[in-house]
Every structure is written in structure tokens, then in C-alpha cells.
Scaffold this active site. Structure first.
Site, PDB file in Angstrom:
ATOM      1  N   GLU A 101      -6.016  -7.706  -1.497  1.00  0.00           N
ATOM      2  CA  GLU A 101      -6.428  -7.609  -0.098  1.00  0.00           C
ATOM      3  C   GLU A 101      -7.850  -7.088  -0.053  1.00  0.00           C
ATOM      4  O   GLU A 101      -8.176  -6.040  -0.601  1.00  0.00           O
ATOM      5  CB  GLU A 101      -5.518  -6.689   0.725  1.00  0.00           C
ATOM      6  N   GLU A 136       0.803  -1.227   0.000  1.00  0.00           N
ATOM      7  CA  GLU A 136       0.000   0.000   0.000  1.00  0.00           C
ATOM      8  C   GLU A 136       0.838   1.280   0.000  1.00  0.00           C
ATOM      9  O   GLU A 136       0.428   2.309   0.542  1.00  0.00           O
ATOM     10  CB  GLU A 136      -0.967  -0.005   1.185  1.00  0.00           C
TER      11      GLU A 136
END
Length: 801
Positions: free
Chosen positions: A273, A185
Site C-alpha cells: 500500500e 496494518e
């Protein structure tokens, strides 16, 4: 299709687990026609899996006793038993907090590779032992400081070396890594440095003998696909586009859209995710996402975060995952509904199957369906979810294109039910007539219609009851733990591992192994290493440890550790800090890392490379600091009533610890269990203000049917009622009749103090009014309030005992 001529209509009015085979005269109001044509195209299915990491979420699993540990592993990985996961994504530990904990690195210092650190290798080995075909995927959240000593960035040449060393460890463990990511991320659109880094990673994989490992980029958002469309070299380096939460974060996962450039790339697209939802209340959204990721975005892989909630319940995301396992000493665990909605896909498909696009869409009456065909071009499975439906509806199915026209096996999960007997239940088989069959679908279900059957029998193992971790508790670290971490300890920053004692002491000790501040993923104000353990029900006790600092610095013991805020951005706890200079302090920290110094002073200097015993006693509101058995100071504080214990280091020094001990105080351990209404026999329930069942400030105190779920576990300690590190609180310190009661960070206020009365009522210290079930309501979800004490049954509560 003429349903009047289908042989399936011989079963009239049959209703099993929400599935009804239609009669000619009993049709649902809304109907969807589904054509399952094996000649039609679709993308290759890459699998449904889950993520171990991004915060130590698997930490306590390895410390579970047998047979419960094997049962939990079977529920995760064993084909045909439970979730039957097809992909396992594991964190490449970096000695730094990555959500609900820190995971140990394989290379604390450059060149010193230790392939035995942590527990992810163990987990991957266990997964492979149960399912040799499971795919493995590695990803870093953080890294040791040597990876980038000048900036907080993972995109360095050192990081590529670090990853190659990790792949070498995988090889030592006999594990092949199928997929490898970069930095979780932390990719932003147009980042040329990161794009070049991925290109260099791809080249390094080939040079180092790992050419079969595919690169996933960039575990963040759709900007990766945008940049791949503009940069051919970057596109050539990326094998899978991994996007996080394409259906939204902490949402119902109703819409899972994508940008057009992503689908035009021809590169597999994954929800690398998703989830971050409670193991049971999040099952419905997960059921949507597994289907709708493909329908909306043509995403062929779904990975749920996390794999399991094997973390302590005072951590922020403790109830998320396929199941919850937070009591290794008792062996207790809970298998959640998310396990079974996942099984509805994984037990009837395999990676390598193909979607059939024309048989994957939305239902007219709410919900969705996807169809996948086997590599044998005969078998198929259609997974249907009706999360958005409000009434029964019909599915009218036609099978063609070379697919099997034989018996269709049916399984169903009632996602709205809290009864495990309603989850993943086999229904009557359907025998199509001329390639046709019709069914009625009830709202709130996941169904699978398949020509295949699961590889084994559904898991039926059950866990023992919950129990407290009794005191006294001692660990001299001489007995090897299941991993390099000491038994029951969960690192929050840094890396605490078993090693040979130093400074003239023989045997085994625990050392903080990270020498410099890591490349970090979270942004907490306090990044100092610490590790916690134990039972949140502990109230009055002494925590002590022998400690040694090899360099100038500070060690600490922690007590009454309560709630940790999201991503370690604060911790409710008492700390006794002792420096090599002899300076000491008793402090209280909160969920914003604000520190209140309760007492401080100076004792005889400890020096370096010398062993000393540090102890903190908590007895009611009195806190006493001791060094080498001598009381050096006492403070008074009433804010934190109970909680766990721990040890820590003031910075990234390699302090050692030995002879950790917790001994009971002057009052008995408080019990943990339900608080039961005297009127209805229902339980005090910690409600949720959002879809995600995360215990947080402002969650309402409600009435609920007693189910034994985690939201009904309370501790009575020092005048407070606590749940997962938060206190039962009268909102805003109000005193008027009807003021709501909620959960809030413990602050020692009178509005968080409750006095049990001889008649069974609970009187608020501040208001003088009693915890009340308004209007003697017995409905689940009723908001509890305070009211004038009247001795009524709706004000009587049985505390845990």
C-alpha cells in the site's frame, strides 16, 4: 559513447513534450550514463496496481450510468487505454468502517455465506473482463463480530474459516485469487500469535484447494521481514512481504529505504500500500515511488491506495486515487495525473519481466530511472522520472547484452502541467546508432523509452458536466440497484442491504444486516451503523423514511450531513433519533463525535415489529421532528448550513427502512460551482496546507486559475460559503484588515457568515469587512484576506449560479 557519431543527432534542437534529442554542441549541463545490459540480473517484476477498499472508495462507481461507468473502468483496467493496472487488491468486507466507509461482509453470521454482497466481486469481474491477466489480491480490514466475539483481533481460527469461505465466493464468481493477506496494518513485531496464524492460514489454503494462492504478510511494516529472518516456520508460510508506505506516509516519497534482513530473505518485497495522495497533486510522489521502491528497497510490486475516489466529497480522502468520480447522478468524473504516471510503467511492462539492476539508479541531475526486460530477452523499457530535477539534464544510453538495438518508442507526461494534453504524449521515435542514443530530460516529467508500444490507443473519453441531484428525491427500494446496497447510499458503519420487507410489509426494504459489533479497524468513538447519500448542496429540505425495529432500539434520520473527519472519527450532521419506547431527540454531532442535544421528548411508543414514518425538516435555522406526520418538537440551530441526508441505527440491530424521501423546503437549492474574482476572472480556491490535497481545517482560501477542479467547487447556503463540508472562515474570528481567510469546520459563527452586497462584494458579518484579493494581485496561490469594503474590483466576487 561518442555522441558525435550517433545518427540520432540528425535531429537538431528537436523538443517534443520535454524530450530533446541532443546535438553535439547542445548538451545539458548534467549527464548520466545508463548501460542497459540484458545479461545483467535483477528481481522479477510483480506489477503496479491499486486498492479497492480500505474504506468504500469504489462505492459510487457501480452506480454510475453508462457509458461513463464503462469509461471509468476502461481508464483503470483496459490495456493500453489508461492506468492499465496489473494488480487489483480488494477489501474483504467486514461490515465496519475501514477509512471512508464500510464494506459489506459475505458472512454477516457464521455459516450464512452470501456471495452476492457488496461490489468488489463486480469490480474484480470487470477488471478481469478487460485484462484477463490482472492479478487479484484480497485483504481484510475488519470482520463480523462472530470471527472473534471476545476481543478485537482477527487472528483467530474463525478468521481462517471466514477467509476460506471468501475464497469459495471468489470461485463461485469464476475468479482466482492470486494473493491473500491477513489483517490490514495490525501486525506488530514479535507477535507470536499472528505468526502462528499465518502458518495456519498457509496450511488451510493447501487443505481447501487454494494452494496456488500466495500469502502476503503482514501489510504493515518491516517488522514482518525481521520476524521471518528469526522464525523459519513463519518465513515458510509467507510468499510476499507486504510493507505499507516504505517511502513515508503523506510525503513526497523521495526515499524508500529498507532493512537489510528483508533483502536477504529471497522473498518478494512489495509496497503493498502506497499513495494516499490526491489524484493530481500526488502524481509526482507516485512517480518517484514506483521507481524508487525498487532502487532503494528492491520492492517489485507497488499498489496505490485507493484505486479511485468514488466517494462523496465530504469524506476525508475523497480526492485520492487514479481518478475522482463522486457524482453518479450526473456521470461527471475527472481523470487525474496519477493515471498517466502509472501508465508510463504499466503500458510498457508486464508482471514476470525482470529488472536490470545495473540500469536502475538515480540521475545525476535529480530523478531516477529503472529498466525492465521482457521475458523474450529482447524487448526492454526504461522509465525515467525527473521530479527532483531543477534544470534539463542528459541521459546517455548504451544498449547491449542481447537486447533489441532497434527503434526506441518514447512517451512523456509533464507532471507539472494541469493540461491533459500534456499527459502521456507520444514523442518522436529514436533510432539508436550502434546501440547508443542520448536525450535531454526536462524537470518534472516522466518518460518511457521502450522497444514495445501500448496495447491500445490512449483513452479519450470525456465526462459530462457536473450537476446537482435535484429534489424531490424518492426511493421505495423496489427497483433493484446495481449492488445489494441501495442506490447512492454509502455505508459508514454496518451493512445496509436490500432484502424482503418484514413485519407484514410486502416488497423490498433496506435492512441493517450486521447483528453484532464487528472486529473493527478504525477507533472512532461512535461505531453505530449509518449510511449517507445525496448532494452536499442541499440546504433546506425534509428527509423522511418508514422505519421498523425488530428488537428494542433506535432508528434515526440524518440531515445536513457535512464533513466527516478522518476514519469516521466524527461527523458534522443533524440527527433525529427515535426509540421503540417513543423517546426522541434532535441532536447535532461534530467531527469529534461530540453530541449537542437540541431538543428531546417522548411520543407514543413505536414498539417493535411495527412500521412508522420518521422525518426531520430543516428550514433555515429551524429543525422540526415528525413521527407519523405529527410534529413532536422543534429546535433552533444555525451551525450546519447544508449537506446530505442519511439513515442509521443506534446499535447493531436489524432495523428495516422503506420509502426514503427528500423533499425541498422553503428556499431553493443552492448552486455548486466556482466563486469568481471580478478583478482577474480567477477562482476562489481551497488550498492545501500539505502535499496531500485533502480539504481540512486550516486550508487557506486562495486565488487560482479557474480549471474546474474540485477545490474550486463552493456552495452558497444560509449565509455560509462551504466547500466539501467546511466553511469559509475568517481565521480566529479576527476583524483587523489583512486577517487571513481559510476553511474550518462549520460552527455557525459570525466569522463564517458572508453577506453578498449589491455591488458584488462579500461582506463578513462579524468584521464588516470584505473578502479581499490583497494588493489586487492576480497570482495563483495568493492568500485571501478581509479588508475595509471599498467596492474595488479585487473585492468583487461572482457567486455560483
Amino acid at each position: 559513447m561518442n555522441r558525435r557519431h550517433s545518427s540520432v543527432l540528425a535531429v537538431l534542437g528537436l523538443l517534443l513534450g520535454g524530450l530533446a534529442v541532443l546535438s553535439p554542441s547542445a548538451q545539458a549541463a548534467t549527464s548520466t550514463s545508463i548501460t542497459v545490459d540484458g545479461s545483467q540480473s535483477g528481481r522479477v517484476f510483480d506489477g503496479v496496481g491499486a486498492i479497492s477498499g480500505g474504506g468504500g472508495n469504489t462505492r459510487l462507481l457501480i452506480d454510475y450510468p453508462e457509458p461513463q461507468r464503462s469509461q471509468l473502468l476502461d481508464y483503470l483496467f483496459k490495456p493500453g487505454y489508461g492506468a492499465s493496472l496489473q494488480v487489483l487488491k480488494i477489501e474483504i468486507g467486514g461490515d465496519t468502517n475501514s477509512t471512508d466507509g464500510a464494506e459489506a461482509s459475505h458472512e454477516h453470521t457464521q455459516g450464512a455465506v452470501d456471495c452476492g454482497q457488496g461490489y468488489e466481486w463486480w469490480l474484480a469481474e470487470q477488471a478481469k473482463a478487460r485484462n484477463p491477466g490482472i492479478k487479484l489480491y484480497g485483504l481484510a480490514w475488519g470482520a463480523p463480530g462472530w470471527v472473534n466475539p471476545t476481543a478485537n483481533s482477527f487472528y483467530t481460527t474463525n478468521a481462517i474459516t471466514y477467509l476460506m469461505d471468501w475464497l469459495g465466493c471468489a470461485k463461485q464468481h469464476g475468479l482466482g485469487i492470486d494473493y491473500l493477506g491477513g489483517w490490514n496494518e495490525r501486525y506488530n513485531g514479535g507477535d507470536t500469535t499472528a505468526m502462528t496464524w499465518y502458518e495456519n492460514l498457509k496450511s488451510a489454503l493447501g487443505r481447501n484447494g487454494f494452494a496456488s494462492t500466495k500469502v502476503v504478510a503482514a501489510d504493515n511494516n518491516w517488522s514482518t521481514a525481521d520476524d521471518m529472518g528469526k522464525n523459519p516456520a513463519f518465513k515458510a508460510a509467507v510468499d510476499v512481504v507486504g510493507v505499507h508506505y516504505p517511502c513515508g506516509y503523506n510525503s513526497t516519497f523521495t526515499h524508500c529505504g529498507t532493512i537489510g534482513t528483508a533483502q536477504a530473505l529471497g522473498t518478494p518485497l512489495w509496497s503493498s500500500e502506497g499513495g494516499s495522495l490526491d489524484t493530481s497533486t500526488g502524481a509526482g510522489p507516485v512517480a518517484r515511488a514506483i521507481n524508487r521502491d525498487y532502487i532503494d528497497a528492491r520492492m517489485t510490486g507497488y499498489l496505490n491506495w485507493p484505486i479511485i475516489g468514488a466517494v462523496y466529497p465530504n469524506l476525508y480522502y475523497s480526492s485520492d486515487g487514479m481518478s475522482v468520480a463522486n457524482q453518479p447522478w450526473s456521470g461527471h468524473y475527472d481523470i487525474g495525473r496519477t493515471t498517466w504516471v502509472t501508465a508510463q510503467t504499466t503500458q510498457f511492462t508486464q508482471p514476470g519481466w525482470h529488472y536490470i539492476d545495473t540500469a536502475s539508479n538515480y540521475l545525476s541531475g535529480g530523478g531516477s530511472f529503472v529498466t525492465l526486460k521482457s521475458t523474450n530477452n529482447s524487448d526492454y523499457s526504461t522509465v525515467v522520472e525527473t521530479m527532483d530535477a531543477t534544470a534539463a539534464q542528459t541521459a546517455d544510453v548504451t544498449v547491449s547484452g542481447g537486447l533489441s538495438g532497434g527503434v526506441v518508442h518514447v512517451w512523456a507526461t509533464n507532471v507539472n502541467s494541469t493540461n491533459p494534453s500534456d499527459w502521456f504524449v507520444r514523442q518522436n521515435d529514436i533510432t539508436p546508432s550502434g546501440g547508443h542514443y542520448s536525450v535531454t530530460l526536462q524537470p518534472g516529467y516522466v518518460y518511457t523509452f521502450s522497444t514495445t508500444t501500448p496495447a491500445g490507443a490512449k483513452g479519450t473519453a470525456t465526462s459530462p458536466a457536473t450537476a446537482r441531484l435535484s429534489l424531490p428525491y424518492n426511493d421505495n427500494f423496489e427497483t433493484a440497484a446495481a449492488s445489494t446496497s441501495p442506490k447512492y447510499f454509502s455505508d459508514m458503519n454496518g451493512a445496509f442491504a436490500s432484502t424482503a420487507c418484514a413485519a407484514g410489509r410486502s416488497g423490498r426494504c433496506v435492512q441493517q444486516m450486521a447483528l453484532t459489533q464487528p472486529v473493527h479497524w478504525t477507533d472512532e468513538a461512535n461505531k453505530a451503523p449509518y449510511t449517507i447519500m445525496g448532494d452536499a448542496a442541499w440546504t433546506d429540505y425534509t428527509v423522511s423514511v418508514d422505519a421498523m425495529v425488530p428488537q428494542p432500539g433506535t432508528v434515526e434520520v440524518l440531515g445536513r450531513v457535512m464533513r466527516q473527519s478522518q476514519n469516521n472519527n466524527g461527523l458534522d450532521a443533524y440527527h433525529l433519533k427515535v426509540s421503540d419506547t417513543g423517546a426522541w431527540s434532535i441532536v447535532r454531532t461534530d467531527q469529534s463525535w461530540q453530541t449537542v442535544t437540541l431538543k428531546q421528548g417522548t411520543a407514543t411508543p413505536l414498539g417493535t415489529n411495527k412500521w412508522h414514518t420518521v422525518a426531520l425538516t430543516m428550514d433555515g435555522t429551524q429543525l422540526t421532528a415528525r413521527i407519523d406526520g405529527v410534529a413532536v418538537g422543534t429546535a433552533t440551530d444555525a451551525v450546519l448550513p447544508n449537506g446530505q441526508a442519511g439513515i442509521g441505527v443506534g446499535g447493531y440491530q436489524t432495523a428495516q427502512f422503506d420509502n426514503f424521501a427528500i423533499t425541498g423546503g422553503t428556499t431553493p437549492l443552492s448552486p455548486v460551482g466556482p466563486v469568481i474574482s471580478g478583478l482577474s476572472g480567477k477562482c476562489l480556491n481551497a488550498g492545501a496546507t500539505r502535499l496531500v490535497n485533502i480539504t481540512e481545517n486550516g486550508n487557506p482560501a486562495q486565488l487560482g486559475s479557474c480549471t474546474g477542479q474540485a477545490s474550486q467547487s463552493w456552495t452558497s447556503a444560509n449565509g455560509a460559503l462551504t466547500h466539501e463540508g467546511l466553511c469559509l472562515d475568517v481565521t480566529g474570528g479576527g476583524t483587523a484588515n489583512g486577517t487571513k481567510v481559510e476553511l474550518w469546520e462549520c460552527n455557525g459563527g459570525a466569522n463564517q457568515q458572508w453577506q453578498p452586497q449589491s455591488d458584488g462584494t462579500l461582506k463578513g458579518t462579524q468584521s464588516g469587512r470584505c473578502l479581499d484579493d490583497p494588493n489586487a494581485t492576480t497570482t495563483d496561490g495568493t492568500q485571501l484576506v478581509i479588508w475595509d469594503c471599498n467596492g474595488g474590483a479585487n473585492q468583487k466576487w461572482a457567486l455560483p449560479k
